[in-house]
Motif scaffolding. Structure first.
Motif, short mmCIF file in Angstrom:
data_model
loop_
_atom_site.label_atom_id
_atom_site.label_comp_id
_atom_site.label_asym_id
_atom_site.label_seq_id
_atom_site.Cartn_x
_atom_site.Cartn_y
_atom_site.Cartn_z
N ARG A 130 30.00 -21.30 44.19
CA ARG A 130 29.03 -22.33 44.58
C ARG A 130 27.85 -21.70 45.32
NH1 ARG A 130 29.27 -28.09 45.07
NH2 ARG A 130 27.14 -28.69 45.62
N ASP A 135 36.86 -17.37 46.08
CA ASP A 135 36.39 -17.41 44.69
C ASP A 135 35.57 -18.68 44.44
OD1 ASP A 135 37.71 -15.04 44.16
OD2 ASP A 135 39.43 -16.01 43.18
N VAL A 136 36.08 -19.79 44.92
CA VAL A 136 35.41 -21.08 44.72
C VAL A 136 34.12 -21.15 45.51
CG1 VAL A 136 35.61 -23.57 45.09
CG2 VAL A 136 37.58 -22.27 44.24
N ALA A 183 37.66 -26.39 43.93
CA ALA A 183 36.63 -26.27 42.89
C ALA A 183 36.30 -27.62 42.28
CB ALA A 183 37.11 -25.30 41.81
N GLN A 184 37.33 -28.42 41.99
CA GLN A 184 37.09 -29.76 41.42
C GLN A 184 36.36 -30.65 42.40
OE1 GLN A 184 40.00 -27.92 41.36
NE2 GLN A 184 41.49 -28.95 40.01
N HIS A 220 42.48 -27.80 45.11
CA HIS A 220 41.54 -28.60 44.33
C HIS A 220 40.09 -28.41 44.79
CE1 HIS A 220 45.13 -31.54 43.62
NE2 HIS A 220 45.20 -30.45 42.86
#
Length: 372
Positions: free
Chosen positions: A42, A37-38, A243-244, A241
């Motif tokens: 991107r 998903d992440v 995505a962050q 983490h």
């Protein structure tokens, strides 16, 4: 600073076994989907993504009925053979939810040492990216030997970063950052930034990772040093983490870039290989290679150790026994004793024109860091 991660147009992401599998060794579908998903978000925003994914051996444990990672090499290779198909099938299905295709690329250090193989790997990866494919890279554990025992794909990811001239490297683990001591110990604190080796002084680095993987903080810090030493920023954090981290948020540990981009193939020679033999040099040869970056000639070699073939990496040692460089040798080990102490012209006149060449060409020699 961290905006170098959020603005990067080409990113290598590495994920470890423990972030993808259950403790029993089966692929955790939810974890894979969450990571995809992440990465897909991107990718759809215009960034080229290369995923270096561990997990083949771990994914093979369940189907083979094994309760833990096997210790013997043959069973590790069997598990990798079964697990690699399971792993890539899962990625294929997960990325397909976003109409993205993946391509499997299996590499060994040996592939990157030899000019033709190195060029082919680089060309293939660049073409996959041009075609909009997400390359899924893993070490070729089915046939690799030393590579399996090397300790995870962290260093592979750092070297792939250079191979494709990526702008950033993100290392995803089951630990959310680098700490100055064991994360479970009270008082250990997160190291938000690493600017150089001085920031690592006194830091305790765990050698072993989770039971289904082989990595640990040692290999991750080594990978970060390889990447940042050639100008590529690195973020180390937990897969949760991701995505962050990709957005440039203050998570994990950020390793500041420094240095410049050296030749990728020499990076592999320095960091992804071990010498399969040794050539002991006299002082003149050491000075010529280390000080003047010259080729190694037979006249400068005093003795030979090991059983190696032409094209293999060998360590070059000073008269005191210190390894000062590594190079790809042009002759088999059994041929070299008869060449020592003789000039190339003399060798050509007595043995033939094919012997009028260096033992190791300067383009195939890397000076090891402690002797720069």
């Amino acid at each position: 600073m961290r905006e170098q991660i959020s603005s990067a147009s080409k990113v290598v992401v590495k994920v470890g076994s423990s972030s993808l599998t259950t403790p029993q060794g089966m692929i955790d579908v939810d974890r894979v989907d969450a990571l995809v998903d992440v990465l897909a978000a991107r990718r759809r925003a215009g960034t080229q993504i290369v995923l270096v994914s561990s997990g083949a051996i771990a994914a093979g444990l369940g189907p083979l009925g094994l309760s833990a990672r096997p210790r013997d090499l043959a069973t590790q290779q069997a598990a990798a053979s079964v697990g690699q198909g399971v792993l890539v099938a899962r990625y294929t299905s997960s990325f397909a939810r976003y109409s993205l295709r993946v391509g499997q690329v299996l590499l060994t250090a040996d592939d990157m040492m030899r000019r033709a193989h190195h060029a082919n790997a680089q060309r293939t990866l660049n073409r996959l990216l041009e075609l909009g494919i997400v390359p899924i890279i893993n070490e070729n554990d089915t046939v690799a030997t030393d590579e399996i025992r090397f300790g995870d794909n962290d260093r592979l990811a750092a070297l792939v970063t250079h191979l494709i001239h990526a702008d950033a490297l993100v290392l995803l683990s089951d630990v959310d950052a680098l700490y100055d001591g064991p994360p479970s110990r009270s008082g250990s604190r997160r190291l938000a930034e690493i600017r150089g080796s001085e920031d690592l002084a006194g830091v305790e680095l765990g050698k072993n990772g989770a039971s289904v993987g082989t990595g640990g903080m040692v290999t991750k810090v080594q990978a970060a040093r390889i990447a940042t030493g050639a100008g590529v920023p690195v973020v180390l954090t937990a897969a949760a983490h991701a995505a962050q981290a990709l957005a440039g948020a203050d998570v994990g540990t950020y390793f500041h870039p420094g240095g410049r981009h050296p030749g990728t193939r020499l990076l592999w020679l320095a960091h992804a290989t071990t010498g399969r033999g040794r050539l002991h040099l006299d002082d003149g040869a050491v000075e010529a290679i280390v000080g003047r970056r010259k080729s190694l000639l037979p006249a400068g070699v005093t003795s030979v150790e090991g059983d190696f073939a032409a094209g293999d990496p060998v360590d070059l040692c000073s008269p005191q026994g210190a390894v000062v460089a590594r190079g790809l040798v042009n002759f088999d080990a059994v041929e070299i004793p008869g060449l020592l102490g003789r000039s190339t012209k003399e060798l050509a006149s007595t043995l033939g024109p094919e012997y009028e060449r260096e033992l190791i060409h300067r383009d195939d020699i890397v000076i090891l860091e402690s002797h720069n």
